[in-house]
Motif scaffolding. Structure first.
Motif: not given
Length: 292
Positions: A178-186, A188-191, A252-258
């Motif tokens: 499924v295609v979800s979205t970043c910005g919803i990680s419980a 840590g920051w993923d954006f 909970e170790e997301p890649a962070v990017g724009y």
């Protein structure tokens, strides 16, 4: 809205129920089936593949020779792009991703009734309404996931109750992407912090819908026994950049990017979750954050 001088960001999620937004009608990277090693043929169902991320994954799956079944409210969106004479491995089902009966028709081979899909890719979404900061359907993804889970149960029940059913239904556990979205990680920051107002307030309603979708997906995995991968791309851009490296973070170790483009997200899904014979390369039952 522009984050940089070179990348234009479209805040529309994966458009509507089958990605029919004109914003998603972007040029696709040319792919030749003869330029790559042919993988064992799979049967793959696509929900939301008439544009954007789903179209990127579907294009590559067809080029590799896989049999694809795509649910589409407006079949001409796909038949115009993939003429049957050139793509006999594409089967289009007319219908709505919120209709479990229509979704169920995508889970069984149209030419081999005893064969069931190996994988499902769902990239449905809603049209974002800027003035109200909401979606045209605030529960579009949640309802789509419920319909998909109902469809899986329906196919299993129908085949088990058929005296001539193939015993393979007993072991049928498709992989769901499924295609979800970043910005919803419980965890840590993923954006990037500069996007905090957008992710926390502007996109609040779409994010609530994605979270509800993910919860339904995980519940279904527990109850129905399938495997899954949740793909959380950063903000989706229109222009593909296949030369750019895609960074990946898990859990909970997301890649962070724009940003990342829709087509490159679809490419990543195909190459890592659909391609080849070795499962999902460590992404089973994982949340994968991807970005440039």
């Amino acid at each position: 809205m522009q984050i940089t001088k070179t990348v234009t960001i479209t805040l529309t999620p994966e458009s509507d129920l089958d990605s029919d937004s004109d914003l998603n009608l972007i040029p696709m990277t040319s792919i030749s089936a003869s330029s790559r090693t042919r993988d064992p043929e799979k049967l793959i169902a696509f929900l939301g593949a008439s544009g954007g991320v789903g179209l990127g994954a579907l294009t590559r799956a067809l080029a590799a020779g896989h049999t694809c079944v795509a649910l589409c409210r407006s079949p001409a969106k796909l038949t115009d792009r993939f003429p049957a004479s050139q793509h006999p491995n594409l089967h289009i089902v007319s219908g709505n991703a919120h209709d479990s009966a229509a979704v169920a028709r995508c889970l069984v081979s149209p030419t081999e009734p005893g064969r069931f899909v190996d994988a499902v890719v769902s990239s449905i979404g809603g049209a974002f309404q800027f003035q109200r900061m909401t979606l045209d359907d605030p529960h579009v993804c949640e309802k789509g996931m419920k319909a998909l889970l109902d469809a899986i149960s329906q196919v299993r029940s129908d085949k088990k109750n058929n005296i001539n059913h193939n015993a393979s239904i007993e072991a049928w556990n498709p992989h769901l992407t499924v295609v979800s979205t970043c910005g919803i990680s419980a965890g840590g920051w993923d954006f990037p912090v500069l996007l905090l107002p957008m992710y926390r307030w502007v996109l609040r309603v779409p994010h609530e819908d994605k979270l509800a979708m993910e919860a339904e997906l995980k519940r279904g995995a527990r109850d129905l026994g399938y495997t899954y991968t949740i793909v959380r791309p950063s903000l989706l851009a229109d222009t593909p950049a296949p030369e750019r490296m895609i960074r990946v973070g898990l859990g909970e170790e997301p890649a962070v990017g724009y940003t990342i483009s829709r087509d490159d997200t679809g490419r990543w899904i195909y190459e890592n979750l659909l391609d080849g014979n070795g499962g999902c390369g460590g992404f089973e039952n994982q949340v994968a954050t991807i970005t440039w």
